[in-house]
Write a protein that holds these residues in place. Structure first.
Motif, mmCIF file in Angstrom:
data_model
loop_
_atom_site.group_PDB
_atom_site.id
_atom_site.type_symbol
_atom_site.label_atom_id
_atom_site.label_comp_id
_atom_site.label_asym_id
_atom_site.label_seq_id
_atom_site.Cartn_x
_atom_site.Cartn_y
_atom_site.Cartn_z
ATOM 1 N N THR A 1 -10.608 0.543 -1.225
ATOM 2 C CA THR A 1 -10.429 -0.672 -1.243
ATOM 3 C C THR A 1 -10.425 -1.507 0.056
ATOM 4 O OG1 THR A 1 -9.080 -2.644 -2.625
ATOM 5 C CG2 THR A 1 -7.930 -0.779 -1.610
ATOM 6 N N TYR B 1 -8.737 -4.659 2.329
ATOM 7 C CA TYR B 1 -7.606 -5.521 2.172
ATOM 8 C C TYR B 1 -7.643 -6.599 3.628
ATOM 9 C CZ TYR B 1 -4.860 -2.376 5.220
ATOM 10 O OH TYR B 1 -4.863 -1.549 6.476
ATOM 11 N N ARG C 1 -4.635 -9.949 0.958
ATOM 12 C CA ARG C 1 -5.572 -9.768 -0.050
ATOM 13 C C ARG C 1 -6.279 -8.352 -0.211
ATOM 14 N NH1 ARG C 1 -7.636 -13.577 -3.504
ATOM 15 N NH2 ARG C 1 -9.847 -13.318 -4.187
ATOM 16 N N GLY D 1 -9.448 -8.616 -4.723
ATOM 17 C CA GLY D 1 -9.542 -9.697 -5.253
ATOM 18 C C GLY D 1 -8.272 -10.375 -5.657
ATOM 19 N N GLU D 2 -7.046 -9.842 -5.338
ATOM 20 C CA GLU D 2 -5.983 -10.486 -5.790
ATOM 21 C C GLU D 2 -5.334 -10.645 -4.409
ATOM 22 O OE1 GLU D 2 -4.215 -11.115 -8.765
ATOM 23 O OE2 GLU D 2 -6.087 -10.440 -9.690
ATOM 24 N N ASN D 3 -4.331 -11.886 -4.565
ATOM 25 C CA ASN D 3 -3.280 -12.137 -3.268
ATOM 26 C C ASN D 3 -1.834 -11.370 -3.581
ATOM 27 O OD1 ASN D 3 -5.149 -13.802 -1.760
ATOM 28 N ND2 ASN D 3 -4.781 -15.344 -3.223
#
Length: 127
Positions: free
Chosen positions: A87, A89, A110, A113-115
């Motif tokens: 992933t 970031y 991030r 796709g998420e903060n």
């Protein structure tokens, strides 16, 4: 200096959930960096920080390494029981308030796709 301290970690995702860790850690200071050693869910964890960045390593059933520094973009390889997941970031914000017996670190990043917002608090353990 090598002493016991209280460690609290909070991670809030963009949907508002908090995941937290409240544990005892072994603290020491060496070559201008602060170190915390602790166990989380039987995994060995290592946090290394200063006023510019934080390095978080976890080894065990869940194994990964994450470097948090403002403007840092990187990839993290999570080794799980199901194989390795990769992933990316991106760290947008890193701030550390470090005093003699305390530290508070805040970072925004991030990933997938998420903060996320992470806050780490370190306090001397009361005798």
């Amino acid at each position: 200096m090598n002493k016991l301290c209280e460690l609290r970690m909070y991670t809030r995702s963009s949907d508002g959930e908090y995941l937290s860790c409240d544990t005892e850690a072994r603290y020491y200071f060496k070559h201008g960096r602060h170190y915390l050693l602790f166990e989380l869910d039987n995994d060995k964890c290592h946090i290394e920080y200063d006023d510019k960045e934080l390095l978080y390593k976890r080894q065990g059933e869940l194994t990964y390494e994450m470097r948090l520094r403002s403007g840092n973009s990187s990839e993290m390889a999570l080794k799980t029981a199901y194989g390795v997941m990769h992933t990316d970031y991106m760290v947008y914000f890193y701030e550390a308030a470090i005093a003699e017996d305390t530290a508070e670190i805040n970072t925004d990043y991030r990933s997938a796709g998420e903060n996320y917002h992470m806050r780490i608090e370190v306090r001397s353990k009361a005798d």
